[in-house]
Enzyme design. Structure first.
Site, short mmCIF file in Angstrom:
data_model
loop_
_atom_site.label_atom_id
_atom_site.label_comp_id
_atom_site.label_asym_id
_atom_site.label_seq_id
_atom_site.Cartn_x
_atom_site.Cartn_y
_atom_site.Cartn_z
N GLY A 1 20.31 44.51 49.14
CA GLY A 1 20.93 43.58 50.08
C GLY A 1 22.11 42.77 49.58
O GLY A 1 22.55 41.86 50.28
N TRP B 1 25.32 43.43 49.34
CA TRP B 1 26.51 43.49 50.20
C TRP B 1 26.27 42.63 51.45
O TRP B 1 27.13 41.88 51.88
CB TRP B 1 26.81 44.93 50.61
CG TRP B 1 27.48 45.74 49.54
CD1 TRP B 1 27.52 45.46 48.20
CD2 TRP B 1 28.22 46.96 49.70
NE1 TRP B 1 28.23 46.43 47.54
CE2 TRP B 1 28.66 47.37 48.42
CE3 TRP B 1 28.52 47.76 50.80
CZ2 TRP B 1 29.42 48.53 48.22
CZ3 TRP B 1 29.27 48.92 50.60
CH2 TRP B 1 29.71 49.29 49.33
N ASP C 1 18.60 50.50 56.02
CA ASP C 1 18.21 51.22 54.80
C ASP C 1 16.86 51.92 55.02
O ASP C 1 16.08 51.52 55.88
CB ASP C 1 18.10 50.28 53.59
CG ASP C 1 18.28 51.03 52.26
OD1 ASP C 1 19.36 50.92 51.66
OD2 ASP C 1 17.36 51.76 51.84
N ASP D 1 16.08 56.03 58.51
CA ASP D 1 16.99 57.01 57.92
C ASP D 1 18.24 57.08 58.80
O ASP D 1 18.17 57.51 59.96
CB ASP D 1 16.26 58.37 57.88
CG ASP D 1 17.13 59.47 57.27
OD1 ASP D 1 18.33 59.25 57.06
OD2 ASP D 1 16.58 60.55 57.03
N ASP E 1 27.14 52.18 51.35
CA ASP E 1 26.89 52.33 49.91
C ASP E 1 25.73 53.33 49.75
O ASP E 1 25.09 53.38 48.71
CB ASP E 1 26.52 50.96 49.32
CG ASP E 1 26.70 50.89 47.80
OD1 ASP E 1 27.40 51.76 47.25
OD2 ASP E 1 26.14 49.96 47.17
N LYS F 1 31.06 54.66 49.74
CA LYS F 1 30.91 55.19 48.40
C LYS F 1 31.12 56.70 48.44
O LYS F 1 30.67 57.37 49.38
CB LYS F 1 29.48 54.89 47.92
CG LYS F 1 29.23 55.30 46.48
CD LYS F 1 27.76 55.55 46.22
CE LYS F 1 26.88 54.36 46.07
NZ LYS F 1 27.13 53.53 44.89
C1 LIG Z 1 23.25 51.86 45.82
S1 LIG Z 1 21.98 51.41 46.91
C2 LIG Z 1 22.77 50.22 47.93
C3 LIG Z 1 22.97 48.86 47.30
C4 LIG Z 1 23.44 47.82 48.29
N1 LIG Z 1 24.80 48.05 48.73
C5 LIG Z 1 23.37 46.42 47.75
O1 LIG Z 1 24.43 45.84 47.54
O2 LIG Z 1 22.28 45.91 47.56
C6 LIG Z 1 21.89 52.81 47.96
C7 LIG Z 1 20.92 52.69 49.10
O3 LIG Z 1 21.15 53.77 50.03
C8 LIG Z 1 19.92 53.96 50.70
N2 LIG Z 1 19.94 55.23 51.44
C9 LIG Z 1 20.06 56.48 50.93
N3 LIG Z 1 19.99 57.39 51.91
C10 LIG Z 1 19.84 56.70 53.07
C11 LIG Z 1 19.69 57.09 54.44
N4 LIG Z 1 19.69 58.37 54.80
N5 LIG Z 1 19.55 56.12 55.38
C12 LIG Z 1 19.54 54.81 55.01
N6 LIG Z 1 19.67 54.38 53.73
C13 LIG Z 1 19.81 55.31 52.78
C14 LIG Z 1 18.90 53.92 49.57
O4 LIG Z 1 17.61 53.67 50.07
C15 LIG Z 1 19.45 52.78 48.69
O5 LIG Z 1 18.79 51.57 48.94
#
Ligand SMILES: C[S@@+](CC[C@H](N)C(=O)[O-])C[C@H]1O[C@@H](n2cnc3c(N)ncnc32)[C@H](O)[C@@H]1O
Length: 203
Positions: free
Chosen positions: A60, A62, A79, A95, A119, A159
């Site tokens: 969280g 961002w 997420d 998802d 991200d 990203k």
């Molecule tokens: C690098 S982390 C994000 C960090 C976040 N921006 C922060 O500042 O806290 C990547 C996130 O992408 C989520 N993610 C990956 N595939 C996803 C999907 N299909 N739908 C939703 N979230 C997804 C993962 O669960 C993970 O929490």
């Protein structure tokens, strides 16, 4: 034993990392926040009153940054994982690639969003090309969604991992948006292939 060594190396790296230490002092849940702050400082994106969608938002950081700026707009954070609450945010656990989840997001929007940030990343395999392609697929889905859910002058930021499908992503970006740039913040680890695509103004 090997696993143990890797996790020790990871812990030591985290301890040495200035952004990890700074995030603890500043009260952010992840060091990733400094990447978004750098992007914002360079491209001047976020303002109070905006509608912003944060894809792959957990844990969280961002959304925490957005909630400091956007008091009267709307922040929708999505997420796979559950997140602790953050002021002024609507949180959806699901998802993003599921069309029902995308519909849920669109239904919350009373007007098109001003900014969509992603991200999202899959759990990395360590095989750089596979990681790049799999995270690239998430970026492409987010970009297509942005084409339908952003306002005319909106921003889409995501990203990407260099290599893999990055050229395809940039080409698609140029089809959907008038301005497309790739930017690697200083806080993004040097050894990582991570970068960010910054797209502006729908065609
Ligand atoms: C690098 S982390 C994000 C960090 C976040 N921006 C922060 O500042 O806290 C990547 C996130 O992408 C989520 N993610 C990956 N595939 C996803 C999907 N299909 N739908 C939703 N979230 C997804 C993962 O669960 C993970 O929490």
């Amino acid at each position: 034993m090997k696993k143990n060594k890797i996790s020790k190396a990871w812990i030591n790296k985290q301890r040495r990392d200035i952004y990890v230490r700074k995030s603890k002092i500043d009260g952010y849940r992840a060091r990733s926040v400094y990447k978004l702050i750098e992007i914002d400082q360079k491209f001047k994106i976020f303002k109070n009153g905006m509608v912003v969608i944060d894809l792959g938002a957990a844990p969280g950081s961002w959304s925490q940054y957005l909630s400091k700026i956007i008091k009267s707009g709307k922040i929708i954070s999505i997420d796979l994982k559950a997140m602790d609450p953050i002021n002024n945010t609507i949180q959806i656990q699901g998802d993003f690639t599921d069309l029902q989840v995308q519909k849920k997001i669109s239904d919350i929007l009373v007007k098109k969003s001003d900014v969509i940030i992603s991200d999202m990343a899959v759990n990395t395999t360590g095989i750089k090309n596979i990681d790049s392609i799999q995270t690239g697929e998430l970026c492409i889905k987010a970009m297509v969604f942005s084409g339908n859910n952003l306002s005319q002058n909106g921003f889409f930021i995501s990203k990407i991992f260099m290599g893999g499908s990055v050229n395809e992503i940039i080409l698609l970006g140029k089809k959907i948006f008038k301005e497309v740039k790739v930017f690697k913040p200083k806080s993004s680890r040097k050894e990582s292939k991570e970068s960010f695509i910054i797209c502006k103004k729908l065609r």
